[in-house]
Design a protein around this motif. Structure first.
Motif, PDB file in Angstrom:
ATOM      1  N   VAL A  86      -4.355 -95.382 115.403  1.00  0.00           N
ATOM      2  CA  VAL A  86      -3.905 -96.562 114.669  1.00  0.00           C
ATOM      3  C   VAL A  86      -2.789 -96.207 113.682  1.00  0.00           C
ATOM      4  CG1 VAL A  86      -4.618 -98.379 113.081  1.00  0.00           C
ATOM      5  CG2 VAL A  86      -6.112 -97.728 114.966  1.00  0.00           C
ATOM      6  N   ALA A  87      -2.867 -95.030 113.062  1.00  0.00           N
ATOM      7  CA  ALA A  87      -1.801 -94.608 112.143  1.00  0.00           C
ATOM      8  C   ALA A  87      -0.467 -94.498 112.881  1.00  0.00           C
ATOM      9  CB  ALA A  87      -2.164 -93.277 111.495  1.00  0.00           C
ATOM     10  N   LEU A  88      -0.486 -93.934 114.089  1.00  0.00           N
ATOM     11  CA  LEU A  88       0.739 -93.817 114.882  1.00  0.00           C
ATOM     12  C   LEU A  88       1.251 -95.195 115.309  1.00  0.00           C
ATOM     13  CD1 LEU A  88      -0.175 -90.722 117.075  1.00  0.00           C
ATOM     14  CD2 LEU A  88       1.455 -90.799 115.180  1.00  0.00           C
ATOM     15  N   GLN A  89       0.328 -96.107 115.638  1.00  0.00           N
ATOM     16  CA  GLN A  89       0.742 -97.472 115.980  1.00  0.00           C
ATOM     17  C   GLN A  89       1.439 -98.130 114.793  1.00  0.00           C
ATOM     18  OE1 GLN A  89      -3.198 -98.903 117.391  1.00  0.00           O
ATOM     19  NE2 GLN A  89      -2.102 -99.674 119.174  1.00  0.00           N
ATOM     20  N   CYS A  90       0.872 -97.954 113.608  1.00  0.00           N
ATOM     21  CA  CYS A  90       1.484 -98.524 112.403  1.00  0.00           C
ATOM     22  C   CYS A  90       2.887 -97.973 112.196  1.00  0.00           C
ATOM     23  CB  CYS A  90       0.623 -98.222 111.176  1.00  0.00           C
ATOM     24  SG  CYS A  90      -0.917 -99.162 111.078  1.00  0.00           S
ATOM     25  N   ILE A  95       8.731 -98.641 112.146  1.00  0.00           N
ATOM     26  CA  ILE A  95      10.052 -98.144 112.550  1.00  0.00           C
ATOM     27  C   ILE A  95      10.829 -99.232 113.283  1.00  0.00           C
ATOM     28  CG2 ILE A  95      11.221 -96.530 114.108  1.00  0.00           C
ATOM     29  CD1 ILE A  95       8.994 -94.499 113.369  1.00  0.00           C
ATOM     30  N   VAL A  96      10.150 -99.967 114.171  1.00  0.00           N
ATOM     31  CA  VAL A  96      10.807-101.077 114.873  1.00  0.00           C
ATOM     32  C   VAL A  96      11.331-102.102 113.869  1.00  0.00           C
ATOM     33  CG1 VAL A  96      10.411-103.052 116.385  1.00  0.00           C
ATOM     34  CG2 VAL A  96       9.554-100.799 117.038  1.00  0.00           C
ATOM     35  N   LYS A 103      19.843-104.032 111.936  1.00  0.00           N
ATOM     36  CA  LYS A 103      20.693-104.853 112.799  1.00  0.00           C
ATOM     37  C   LYS A 103      20.982-106.227 112.205  1.00  0.00           C
ATOM     38  CE  LYS A 103      19.085-102.665 117.073  1.00  0.00           C
ATOM     39  NZ  LYS A 103      18.324-102.852 118.347  1.00  0.00           N
ATOM     40  N   GLY A 104      20.465-106.474 110.994  1.00  0.00           N
ATOM     41  CA  GLY A 104      20.752-107.731 110.328  1.00  0.00           C
ATOM     42  C   GLY A 104      19.675-108.782 110.430  1.00  0.00           C
ATOM     43  N   GLU A 105      18.545-108.461 111.067  1.00  0.00           N
ATOM     44  CA  GLU A 105      17.454-109.428 111.172  1.00  0.00           C
ATOM     45  C   GLU A 105      16.796-109.610 109.794  1.00  0.00           C
ATOM     46  OE1 GLU A 105      16.641-111.202 113.678  1.00  0.00           O
ATOM     47  OE2 GLU A 105      17.505-110.213 115.440  1.00  0.00           O
ATOM     48  N   THR A 106      16.349-110.814 109.509  1.00  0.00           N
ATOM     49  CA  THR A 106      15.714-111.102 108.229  1.00  0.00           C
ATOM     50  C   THR A 106      14.410-111.869 108.439  1.00  0.00           C
ATOM     51  OG1 THR A 106      16.978-113.152 107.999  1.00  0.00           O
ATOM     52  CG2 THR A 106      17.920-111.161 106.998  1.00  0.00           C
ATOM     53  N   HIS A 107      13.585-111.914 107.376  1.00  0.00           N
ATOM     54  CA  HIS A 107      12.326-112.665 107.384  1.00  0.00           C
ATOM     55  C   HIS A 107      11.466-112.275 108.592  1.00  0.00           C
ATOM     56  CE1 HIS A 107      14.210-114.995 104.221  1.00  0.00           C
ATOM     57  NE2 HIS A 107      15.179-115.349 105.049  1.00  0.00           N
ATOM     58  N   LEU A 108      11.366-110.991 108.836  1.00  0.00           N
ATOM     59  CA  LEU A 108      10.685-110.513 110.042  1.00  0.00           C
ATOM     60  C   LEU A 108       9.197-110.844 110.041  1.00  0.00           C
ATOM     61  CD1 LEU A 108      12.359-107.011 110.456  1.00  0.00           C
ATOM     62  CD2 LEU A 108      12.941-109.131 111.608  1.00  0.00           C
ATOM     63  N   MET A 113       7.769-111.063 113.677  1.00  0.00           N
ATOM     64  CA  MET A 113       8.459-109.977 114.367  1.00  0.00           C
ATOM     65  C   MET A 113       8.138-108.609 113.785  1.00  0.00           C
ATOM     66  SD  MET A 113      12.202-111.794 114.705  1.00  0.00           S
ATOM     67  CE  MET A 113      12.945-110.375 115.529  1.00  0.00           C
ATOM     68  N   ALA A 114       7.377-108.570 112.692  1.00  0.00           N
ATOM     69  CA  ALA A 114       7.092-107.286 112.053  1.00  0.00           C
ATOM     70  C   ALA A 114       5.673-107.280 111.512  1.00  0.00           C
ATOM     71  CB  ALA A 114       8.087-107.009 110.922  1.00  0.00           C
ATOM     72  N   LEU A 115       5.092-106.121 111.500  1.00  0.00           N
ATOM     73  CA  LEU A 115       3.756-105.920 110.972  1.00  0.00           C
ATOM     74  C   LEU A 115       3.781-106.106 109.453  1.00  0.00           C
ATOM     75  CD1 LEU A 115       0.828-104.879 111.439  1.00  0.00           C
ATOM     76  CD2 LEU A 115       1.749-102.559 111.177  1.00  0.00           C
ATOM     77  N   PRO A 116       2.928-106.974 108.899  1.00  0.00           N
ATOM     78  CA  PRO A 116       2.916-107.158 107.443  1.00  0.00           C
ATOM     79  C   PRO A 116       2.518-105.867 106.729  1.00  0.00           C
ATOM     80  CG  PRO A 116       1.713-108.921 108.543  1.00  0.00           C
ATOM     81  CD  PRO A 116       1.976-107.870 109.578  1.00  0.00           C
ATOM     82  N   PRO A 117       3.278-105.433 105.727  1.00  0.00           N
ATOM     83  CA  PRO A 117       2.901-104.220 104.986  1.00  0.00           C
ATOM     84  C   PRO A 117       1.495-104.305 104.400  1.00  0.00           C
ATOM     85  CG  PRO A 117       5.153-104.862 104.461  1.00  0.00           C
ATOM     86  CD  PRO A 117       4.583-105.972 105.290  1.00  0.00           C
ATOM     87  N   SER A 118       1.068-105.515 104.016  1.00  0.00           N
ATOM     88  CA  SER A 118      -0.268-105.665 103.452  1.00  0.00           C
ATOM     89  C   SER A 118      -1.347-105.310 104.477  1.00  0.00           C
ATOM     90  CB  SER A 118      -0.477-107.095 102.955  1.00  0.00           C
ATOM     91  OG  SER A 118      -0.276-108.020 104.006  1.00  0.00           O
TER      92      SER A 118
END
Length: 234
Positions: A86-90, A95-96, A103-108, A113-118
């Motif tokens: 799971v640590a490697l998955q995180c 990284i993605v 690349k300029g993407e926002t509000h991921l 589109m992105a794993l919440p840091p929380s």
């Protein structure tokens, strides 16, 4: 329950001891510090993330971001293979997200589109909790790297300050050696020697600092640019 098989912070009947329960009722740094200062040698079991109940509650969100709840259950049991997986998955997902931002993407996170840091932080807490209540206190390196990343990385503020100090000292030693040989050092020339931009090197020094410190370092060298022998008191 024999002492050999007792879990940390657990009474003979299998219940948590009073100090562990006090922390679990209010799992804050202030609570723990007060308990530990008052009872320096006591067993205080600190897991407080909710265990399987919390896991069942957030299972849909875990699946949404590609995690297998069975792996999280393994983390609760301090399974090192599950923790590393799971640590490697995180790390992969973080990284993605970093690459998308570049690349300029926002509000991921809001766009899914992105794993919440929380959620990453919750997974870390669950892993630490599992290690605590099972008393298996060996942290896999994969989890260590993830924690380092969430804490700002190994090259954080204090590392950068140390690195800057070392670079300044190197630059000033070269400048002092040049002065001792009769040459006139310059920021631009030093930057070329160090393989850096002159603007970067100039930012290391306050006004007048480079000239003043270079003269001090020049006293370390003779007229041929060789370090003078150290003087030892008699």
């Amino acid at each position: 329950m024999s002492d050999e098989h007792r879990q940390w912070g657990v009474e003979e009947d299998g219940s948590f001891n009073e100090l562990s329960l006090a922390y679990k009722r209010n799992p804050t740094m202030e609570t723990y510090l007060a308990l530990r200062r008052a009872h320096p040698d006591a067993e205080i079991e600190i897991s407080a993330s909710g265990g399987l109940d919390t896991l069942f509650q957030i299972e849909p969100e875990l699946r949404k971001y590609g995690f297998d709840p069975a792996d999280i259950a393994g983390i609760l049991d301090a399974d090192p293979d599950a923790i590393s997986k799971v640590a490697l998955q995180c790390m992969e997902k973080l990284i993605v997200a970093k690459e998308l931002v570049a690349k300029g993407e926002t509000h991921l996170v809001g766009r899914g589109m992105a794993l919440p840091p929380s959620l990453v932080d919750w997974i870390i807490v669950v892993a630490l909790d599992g290690m605590s209540w099972t008393d298996h206190l060996e942290i896999p390196r994969d989890l260590m790297v993830l924690i380092q990343n969430r804490l700002g990385g190994v090259r954080g503020k204090y590392f950068r300050n140390f690195e800057l100090h070392e670079r300044k000292q190197t630059a000033l030693m070269i400048a002092g050696q040049m002065l001792a040989r009769g040459d006139k050092p310059s920021i631009r020339g030093l930057a070329r020697i160090l393989g850096l931009e002159a603007s970067s090197v100039s930012r290391w020094f306050e006004e007048g600092e480079f000239e003043r410190e270079s003269k001090d370092f020049a006293a370390w060298f003779d007229e041929n640019g060789r370090l003078k022998p150290l003087l030892h008191p008699k």
